[in-house]
Design an enzyme around this catalytic site. Structure first.
Site, PDB file in Angstrom:
ATOM      1  N   SER A  38      16.088  25.706  43.961  1.00  0.00           N
ATOM      2  CA  SER A  38      17.474  25.976  44.328  1.00  0.00           C
ATOM      3  C   SER A  38      17.764  27.466  44.212  1.00  0.00           C
ATOM      4  O   SER A  38      16.912  28.244  43.796  1.00  0.00           O
ATOM      5  CB  SER A  38      18.422  25.204  43.412  1.00  0.00           C
ATOM      6  OG  SER A  38      18.446  25.834  42.144  1.00  0.00           O
ATOM      7  N   LYS A  39      19.002  27.803  44.553  1.00  0.00           N
ATOM      8  CA  LYS A  39      19.409  29.210  44.504  1.00  0.00           C
ATOM      9  C   LYS A  39      19.166  29.814  43.122  1.00  0.00           C
ATOM     10  O   LYS A  39      18.894  30.994  42.986  1.00  0.00           O
ATOM     11  CB  LYS A  39      20.896  29.331  44.843  1.00  0.00           C
ATOM     12  CG  LYS A  39      21.170  29.193  46.323  1.00  0.00           C
ATOM     13  CD  LYS A  39      22.328  30.091  46.740  1.00  0.00           C
ATOM     14  CE  LYS A  39      22.558  30.026  48.235  1.00  0.00           C
ATOM     15  NZ  LYS A  39      23.546  29.015  48.612  1.00  0.00           N
ATOM     16  N   ARG A  40      19.274  28.961  42.104  1.00  0.00           N
ATOM     17  CA  ARG A  40      19.078  29.457  40.739  1.00  0.00           C
ATOM     18  C   ARG A  40      17.656  29.975  40.507  1.00  0.00           C
ATOM     19  O   ARG A  40      17.389  30.706  39.580  1.00  0.00           O
ATOM     20  CB  ARG A  40      19.418  28.363  39.715  1.00  0.00           C
ATOM     21  CG  ARG A  40      20.851  28.461  39.220  1.00  0.00           C
ATOM     22  CD  ARG A  40      21.288  27.219  38.524  1.00  0.00           C
ATOM     23  NE  ARG A  40      21.576  26.158  39.469  1.00  0.00           N
ATOM     24  CZ  ARG A  40      21.126  24.924  39.384  1.00  0.00           C
ATOM     25  NH1 ARG A  40      20.357  24.571  38.398  1.00  0.00           N
ATOM     26  NH2 ARG A  40      21.452  24.028  40.283  1.00  0.00           N
ATOM     27  N   GLY A  61      16.241  32.018  42.210  1.00  0.00           N
ATOM     28  CA  GLY A  61      16.118  33.383  42.740  1.00  0.00           C
ATOM     29  C   GLY A  61      15.881  33.355  44.226  1.00  0.00           C
ATOM     30  O   GLY A  61      16.700  32.852  44.974  1.00  0.00           O
TER      31      GLY A  61
END
Ligand code: GLU
Length: 480
Positions: A249-251, A253
């Site tokens: 996911s976006k988390r 990076g």
């Protein structure tokens, strides 16, 4: 079999690695079957869709070489088609207007939660009498449109990746909203409805998309049936997982293709890597291949069900395989933006005589294109900064003699043979070890004891016209 597949990204963010991998599998399948790869932009969500994301998606797909044969189609330009389908469902009694208020829905969900039940719509407005409906209209309520889901149904399909998949309609959350509210008319049509209308209208033969869409597939099959469309084949591809085994996911990076591009991955390396995220060729020892080659052997029989772990080491290794093979004329335009960003001054045409050998020297040490800036810095600088190790090398006995000898015999044009000859000559002349000459030259020309091979570096610096000045300034230090 005439294969027609589509990529249907929503432009609510930059082209994500998951969507790009879905694009790769669609493209490989289309090319394998000489089929048609269609691009459809699912931009019905006006609040979240943005032109810049659409542009980013086009750019990313083109960069990866995912050329599409039809489209782009825009769902925002096809709303009449969806509304007509919704009207058809209303007329056939397969859909209805639901006036349930937001407060009532919240209360219903809270009660379900308290009973530890999964949230679902309880179909309370499925059979309103005309009087009840009129009362809601008089109140000024604006209805959503719901499609009736028969809880007794069991939906099943033969998935090209997962085999037979079965879903109980009772697990689909009750009658589903297919259009938002808008006064007393049909508001914005929603995803599942629009997809089914489009996939039918565009004669999509195979729907290839991420595993996170499985529940949607069950709903969509019911809609195909209701609208009289032919149900396509489905392939649900495994999710891409992070190192902890959770969905990337976006988390995590970097997730968008433009990020990978600016990090210095090549389109070929990344495309090759994405192909291997879930698929393997018949000969599983074969890891480096073009997408066109992969297309020849591509089939869903060799796509895994299990999630595909994102492996940076493997991506880096693959990327380096591509970089190592690039000719200067291919590599230089790719490193050009990184060099410019680093503030180096050069001209790809006029400086070709030293940039071409520089590209050849650097390519085998590169894993990513961005590394070309720090590695090449010493070649672009006018003067060298001598680090501590280089300075201590220059302070060794005999180094001044060596540098003097080199400078005295330095020819105007230098090639490998001349450079080696010169090293040999000075070694003999000064009665020193060859290693001392080599190390002194490295320290003098490069200002550091590490880095690329010395002799080719020397030739490049010489060609650039800065070698002599460096030898002179090193000599000054050595004589100090
Ligand atoms: N717009 C959907 C998405 O971005 C498309 C899913 C599908 O392929 O049907 O996930």
């Amino acid at each position: 079999m005439s294969v027609r597949v589509r990529l249907a990204p929503s432009p609510t963010g930059n082209l994500h690695i998951g969507t790009a991998r879905t694009a790769v599998f669609n493209w490989l399948f289309a090319r394998h079957h000489q089929g048609t790869f269609i691009l459809r932009i699912e931009d019905t969500d006006q609040e979240r869709s943005r032109q810049e994301y659409t542009d980013n998606i086009f750019e990313g797909l083109k960069w990866l070489g995912m050329d599409w044969d039809e489209g782009p189609y825009y769902q925002s330009e096809r709303l009449d088609l969806y509304r007509a389908a919704i009207q058809k469902l209303l007329d056939a009694g397969l859909a209805y207007k639901c006036y349930t208020s937001a407060e009532a829905l919240t209360a219903m969900r809270d009660a379900q939660k308290a009973r530890k039940e999964a949230p679902r719509y309880d179909n309370r407005h499925r059979n309103l009498t005309p009087e009840q409906e009129q009362a809601y209209i008089d109140e000024g309520r604006s209805p959503v449109i719901r499609f009736k889901i028969d809880d007794n149904r069991v939906i099943s399909w033969k998935d090209m990746v997962r085999g037979t998949v079965t879903w109980k309609a009772a697990d689909l959350g009750g009658d589903m909203v297919i259009a938002r509210a808008a006064g007393d008319g049909i508001g914005q049509p929603l995803y599942n409805l629009a997809v089914v209308v489009d996939d039918t209208d565009m004669n999509i033969s195979h729907v290839i998309r991420g595993e996170d869409h499985i529940a949607n597939t069950a709903k969509q099959i019911l809609l195909y049936e209701a609208l009289g469309g032919t149900v396509p084949e489905f392939a649900h591809t495994p999710l891409i997982l992070n190192t902890e085994g959770r969905k990337l996911s976006k988390r995590d990076g970097v997730t968008s293709i433009s990020d990978f591009k600016s990090m210095g991955y090549t389109a070929d390396g990344l495309g090759n890597y994405m192909t291997l995220l879930g698929w393997s060729p018949e000969d599983s020892t074969q890891e480096v291949f073009t997408l066109a080659d992969a297309a020849t052997g591509f089939s869903f029989d060799r796509v895994n069900k299990a999630g595909a772990k994102f492996d940076w080491d493997r991506l880096n290794w693959l990327n380096s395989q591509y970089l190592h093979k690039l000719e200067p004329a291919e590599l230089l335009p790719l490193v050009d933006p990184y060099w410019k960003e680093a503030g180096f001054t050069f001209d790809l045409d006029a400086d070709a005589p030293w940039l071409n050998p520089l590209a050849e020297l650097l390519r085998t040490s590169l894993t990513r294109l961005d590394e070309a800036a720090p590695t090449a810095e010493l070649f672009f600088k006018d003067a060298v900064d001598y680090d501590e190790k280089a300075r201590s090398q220059l302070a060794n006995d005999g180094v001044d003699q060596v540098l003097e000898g080199i400078l005295a015999a330095l020819p105007d044009t230098l090639d490998t043979d001349a450079a080696m000859g010169l090293i040999k000559q000075v070694t003999k002349e000064k009665g020193v070890k060859k290693g001392l000459v080599m190390r002194s030259l490295r320290a003098a020309l490069m200002g550091t004891m590490q880095g690329p091979e010395m002799v080719p570096s020397w030739l490049i610096l010489h060609q650039r016209g800065v070698a002599k000045a460096r030898l002179e300034s090193a000599l000054a230090i050595a004589q100090d």
